[in-house]
Design an enzyme around this catalytic site. Structure first.
Site, PDB file in Angstrom:
ATOM      1  N   ASP A  42     -23.237  17.203   1.108  1.00 52.38           N
ATOM      2  CA  ASP A  42     -23.579  15.825   0.691  1.00 52.38           C
ATOM      3  C   ASP A  42     -23.928  15.913  -0.794  1.00 52.38           C
ATOM      4  OD1 ASP A  42     -23.902  13.266   2.188  1.00 52.38           O
ATOM      5  OD2 ASP A  42     -25.437  13.047   0.985  1.00 52.38           O
ATOM      6  N   HIS A 100     -21.396  20.655  -9.724  1.00 53.60           N
ATOM      7  CA  HIS A 100     -22.421  20.672  -8.795  1.00 53.60           C
ATOM      8  C   HIS A 100     -22.058  21.481  -7.281  1.00 53.60           C
ATOM      9  CE1 HIS A 100     -19.674  17.587  -8.248  1.00 53.60           C
ATOM     10  NE2 HIS A 100     -20.122  17.001  -7.165  1.00 53.60           N
ATOM     11  N   TYR A 154     -15.265  10.007  -8.542  1.00 57.21           N
ATOM     12  CA  TYR A 154     -15.562   9.867  -9.768  1.00 57.21           C
ATOM     13  C   TYR A 154     -15.140  10.775 -10.768  1.00 57.21           C
ATOM     14  CZ  TYR A 154     -18.473   6.631  -6.838  1.00 57.21           C
ATOM     15  OH  TYR A 154     -18.850   5.719  -6.088  1.00 57.21           O
TER      16      TYR A 154
HETATM   17  P1  ITT Z   1     -18.081  13.961   4.354  1.00 56.32           P
HETATM   18  O1  ITT Z   1     -19.432  13.087   4.451  1.00 56.32           O
HETATM   19  O2  ITT Z   1     -17.051  14.042   5.226  1.00 56.32           O
HETATM   20  O3  ITT Z   1     -18.422  15.299   3.712  1.00 56.32           O
HETATM   21  P2  ITT Z   1     -17.753  11.908   2.100  1.00 56.32           P
HETATM   22  O4  ITT Z   1     -16.734  11.742   1.138  1.00 56.32           O
HETATM   23  O5  ITT Z   1     -18.168  10.661   2.753  1.00 56.32           O
HETATM   24  O6  ITT Z   1     -17.259  13.057   3.041  1.00 56.32           O
HETATM   25  P3  ITT Z   1     -20.578  12.069   1.024  1.00 56.32           P
HETATM   26  O7  ITT Z   1     -21.057  11.077   1.947  1.00 56.32           O
HETATM   27  O8  ITT Z   1     -21.244  13.318   0.542  1.00 56.32           O
HETATM   28  O9  ITT Z   1     -19.227  12.548   1.487  1.00 56.32           O
HETATM   29  O10 ITT Z   1     -20.158  11.176  -0.241  1.00 56.32           O
HETATM   30  C1  ITT Z   1     -19.832  11.944  -1.621  1.00 56.32           C
HETATM   31  C2  ITT Z   1     -19.170  10.800  -2.469  1.00 56.32           C
HETATM   32  O11 ITT Z   1     -19.487  11.228  -3.894  1.00 56.32           O
HETATM   33  C3  ITT Z   1     -17.740  11.398  -2.545  1.00 56.32           C
HETATM   34  O12 ITT Z   1     -17.106  10.243  -1.282  1.00 56.32           O
HETATM   35  C4  ITT Z   1     -17.293  11.033  -3.989  1.00 56.32           C
HETATM   36  O13 ITT Z   1     -17.071   9.606  -4.228  1.00 56.32           O
HETATM   37  C5  ITT Z   1     -18.663  11.425  -4.563  1.00 56.32           C
HETATM   38  N1  ITT Z   1     -18.349  12.806  -5.159  1.00 56.32           N
HETATM   39  C6  ITT Z   1     -18.996  13.914  -4.728  1.00 56.32           C
HETATM   40  N2  ITT Z   1     -18.681  14.929  -5.140  1.00 56.32           N
HETATM   41  C7  ITT Z   1     -17.719  14.592  -5.936  1.00 56.32           C
HETATM   42  C8  ITT Z   1     -16.799  15.314  -7.155  1.00 56.32           C
HETATM   43  O14 ITT Z   1     -17.152  16.778  -7.112  1.00 56.32           O
HETATM   44  N3  ITT Z   1     -16.305  14.575  -7.839  1.00 56.32           N
HETATM   45  C9  ITT Z   1     -15.947  13.226  -7.847  1.00 56.32           C
HETATM   46  N4  ITT Z   1     -16.649  12.636  -6.822  1.00 56.32           N
HETATM   47  C10 ITT Z   1     -17.576  13.351  -6.018  1.00 56.32           C
END
Ligand code: ITT
Length: 195
Positions: free
Chosen positions: A69, A178, A152
């Site tokens: 997450d 991260h 992003y």
């Molecule tokens: P899962 O729950 O299936 O893992 P998700 O995309 O919904 O997929 P999250 O709820 O953790 O996952 O949301 C994370 C969001 O944060 C992701 O959709 C991106 O918009 C952003 N994000 C996370 N890591 C990133 C990265 O390495 N580069 C760019 N944006 C990132």
């Protein structure tokens, strides 16, 4: 031991696979095993949401499940979008529209400090849990740049760089991201647990 990735996000899957396979960990995807359940992310922290995802996918697959997450925490926006990064600005937006929405919000401030945060939680079928976290500090750019990565990345400039994360190669991103840091800590804890 084989692990299942609890994420449905293709960008995360590629990065997690690249990083974990480089460290000798074999992973399969939810799609690969036909696991299509939707997990409600009702937590208020990255850790809680990662744990919810890992628990649900472990219960469905009976395999150790690694959940990620993550999100973007922007200082001038009081930490938004944070745990709500994937739906910031509206569920239906494309990643590019979400980046535009963020740049619009940033017009109200001069302060552009931000960080990406990632929590990794692995739930094992015997109920054991292993977790790790990583952060990548930087600033929000003033325009969208670059086509690599996801989310992003086109508006995030990591500290020490003049390029956005979306202009870096996947190797460069994984070395400072991260997610890269959290997975490295996770592997080191996993090795401790197994010796
Ligand atoms: P899962 O729950 O299936 O893992 P998700 O995309 O919904 O997929 P999250 O709820 O953790 O996952 O949301 C994370 C969001 O944060 C992701 O959709 C991106 O918009 C952003 N994000 C996370 N890591 C990133 C990265 O390495 N580069 C760019 N944006 C990132």
């Amino acid at each position: 031991m084989r692990y299942i990735l609890a994420t449905a996000n293709p960008g995360k899957i590629k990065e997690m696979r690249d990083i974990l396979s480089g460290l000798g960990i074999e992973v399969v995807t939810r799609d690969g095993l036909g696991i299509q359940i939707a997990v409600e992310e009702t937590g208020t922290t990255f850790y809680e949401n990662a744990k919810l995802k890992a628990e649900a996918i472990c219960a469905a697959s009976k395999m150790p499940s690694i959940a990620d997450d993550s999100g973007l925490v922007v200082e001038a926006l009081d930490g938004r979008p944070g745990v709500y990064s994937s739906s910031y600005g509206g569920e239906a937006l494309t990643a590019e529209q979400r980046c535009m929405f963020l740049l619009d919000e940033m017009k109200k401030t001069e302060q552009r400090r931000a960080k990406f945060v990632c929590n990794i939680v692995c739930v094992f079928p015997d109920g054991n849990i292993l977790s790790a976290a990583g952060e990548c500090n930087g600033t929000i750019s003033t325009e969208i740049k670059g086509v690599r990565g996801f989310g992003y990345d086109p508006v995030f400039v990591p500290d020490g760089y003049i390029k956005t994360m979306a202009e870096l190669s996947s190797e460069e991103k994984n070395a400072i991201s991260h997610r890269g840091k959290a997975l490295l800590e996770f592997i080191s804890k996993l090795k401790e647990k197994c010796v």
